[in-house]
Design a protein around this motif. Structure first.
Motif, short mmCIF file in Angstrom:
data_model
loop_
_atom_site.label_atom_id
_atom_site.label_comp_id
_atom_site.label_asym_id
_atom_site.label_seq_id
_atom_site.Cartn_x
_atom_site.Cartn_y
_atom_site.Cartn_z
N ASP A 58 0.81 -1.21 0.00
CA ASP A 58 0.00 0.00 0.00
C ASP A 58 0.85 1.27 0.00
O ASP A 58 0.40 2.32 -0.45
CB ASP A 58 -0.93 0.01 1.22
N SER A 271 -7.65 4.37 6.35
CA SER A 271 -8.71 3.80 5.52
C SER A 271 -9.61 4.92 5.02
O SER A 271 -10.02 5.79 5.80
CB SER A 271 -9.53 2.79 6.34
N VAL A 272 -9.95 4.90 3.73
CA VAL A 272 -10.85 5.91 3.19
C VAL A 272 -12.22 5.80 3.84
O VAL A 272 -12.88 6.81 4.13
CB VAL A 272 -10.95 5.78 1.66
N ARG A 298 -6.06 5.62 -3.42
CA ARG A 298 -7.38 5.72 -2.79
C ARG A 298 -7.83 7.17 -2.76
O ARG A 298 -7.07 8.06 -2.36
CB ARG A 298 -7.34 5.15 -1.37
#
Length: 379
Positions: A58, A271-272, A298
């Motif tokens: 990521d 985290s979105v 993201r």
């Protein structure tokens, strides 16, 4: 000299990591420190989601890389040009080396140091050098630290000297979890007493933010996570209310608890979805702060009109907007005086050889802050 280090050679290997073993314990060659560099015997290193995001892919980084960035250790040797550190000093690593001369540094925002950012992105020390290699193959440094190792060479600008009576396992926590979490609350936005605060994501950084929030005498602290054990931990650490993010009515519940939404909502999960939740529970005129680091691709989608008509603020926080040389000693002082219960973040101590399984626990949300105990010499 030789050093044992946890080296990542491939990103994105499948879990469980105890089987795919993305981190290999290798014997590496470590060059002596150059000018304004320091040889450190690493004593304790924390496992952070920032490490996990490199392992998963990521947060792409150049490979092979000796990873780890939250650490404390003992100075063994200093290079030329250093007069304020000596062998035997205890130090905490800061994962942004602050040059002190670029525009962000001179304007009081060293967390945004431009040469430090460039060096970290390239996997080199602040000087542009790599001191790790395996034969003829250079090994990249992770955020200028490469903490999961017996020994490391770091830039002087990556180190803060600390009280030698502070245990290494506790000292390491101040290098990332405490700076990032506490700093996001006390530096990035500084809520006024009586404000309502919500923290989304209760890993080491999120729970540190919760501890930092208590310093500001808020009217309430709402803690939110998917993990019930972490919600219970948040209650023990001072949250006035807890809400499981998996609850379909989580947004309504938090807005009800806070009587219209939190004045400040802190997203600490990377985290979105967590950031979307944080934004939705922020009241009109409020501020949403994000310290999480999701995959670069993201994207966050929110109604433009709400930012204007509701005078909303969305604010990023990196390294807790900290000046490490100033804030690490300050936070340690708060811990020593009983105002900041940092020791509650430490969940397990592990051996370096167990690091792959430990990252499984971190990925599964089964730990808060695991600390690699490096006080045992290499076998």
């Amino acid at each position: 000299m030789k050093t044992r280090a946890a080296v990542l050679t491939r990103m994105g290997l499948p879990r469980p990591y105890s089987q795919s073993r993305p981190l290999q314990l290798l014997e590496l060659d470590l060059d002596p420190p150059g000018p304004r560099e320091v040889l450190v015997r690493m004593r304790a290193a924390g496992l952070c989601h920032s490490d996990l995001s490199v392992i998963s892919g990521d947060r792409p980084r150049p490979l092979p890389m000796a990873i780890g960035h939250e650490a404390a250790g003992e100075v063994l040797e200093v290079g030329s040009g250093i007069g304020d550190l000596a062998p035997g000093d205890h130090v905490v690593a800061a994962f942004v080396p602050c040059c002190g001369a670029c525009e962000p540094c001179t304007s009081g925002r060293p967390a945004l140091c431009e040469p430090g950012f460039e060096a970290n992105s390239a996997g080199v020390l602040l000087s542009g050098s790599r001191r790790l290699h395996r034969g003829d193959q250079p090994i990249h440094h992770h955020l200028g630290v490469s903490a999961f190792a017996d020994y490391a060479v770091l830039a002087r600008e990556s180190l803060v000297r600390v009280d030698s009576t502070l245990p290494f396992a506790e000292a390491a926590l101040f290098g990332c979890a405490v700076m990032t979490g506490v700093g996001a609350v006390t530096n990035t936005v500084q809520p006024a007493p009586g404000a309502s605060i919500a923290v989304i994501g209760l890993g080491g950084v999120g729970l540190a933010a919760l501890l930092g929030a208590q310093l500001l005498e808020p009217s309430m602290i709402v803690a939110c996570d998917l993990n019930e054990e972490k919600l219970q931990a948040a209650q023990r650490m001072g949250a006035t209310h807890v809400v499981n993010a998996a609850d379909e009515s989580a947004v309504e519940r938090i807005r009800d608890i806070t009587r219209g939404g939190a004045h400040y909502a802190f997203e600490m999960a990377g985290s979105v979805k967590a950031l979307e939740l944080a934004y939705m529970i922020t009241r009109r005129g409020g501020t949403t702060v994000t310290s999480g680091l999701p995959h670069p691709q993201r994207l966050l989608s929110i109604p433009h009109v709400g930012i204007v008509a509701e005078e909303r603020t969305i604010k990023g926080s990196y390294l807790g907007s900290c000046n490490p040389a100033r804030d690490i000693p300050k936070y340690i002082g708060m811990y020593r005086s009983g105002r900041l219960s940092v020791d509650l973040l430490l969940s397990e101590r592990i051996a370096l050889g167990d690091i792959n399984a430990a990252f499984d626990r971190l990925a599964e949300g089964k730990s808060i802050r695991q600390i690699v105990d490096l006080t045992v010499p290499s076998s």
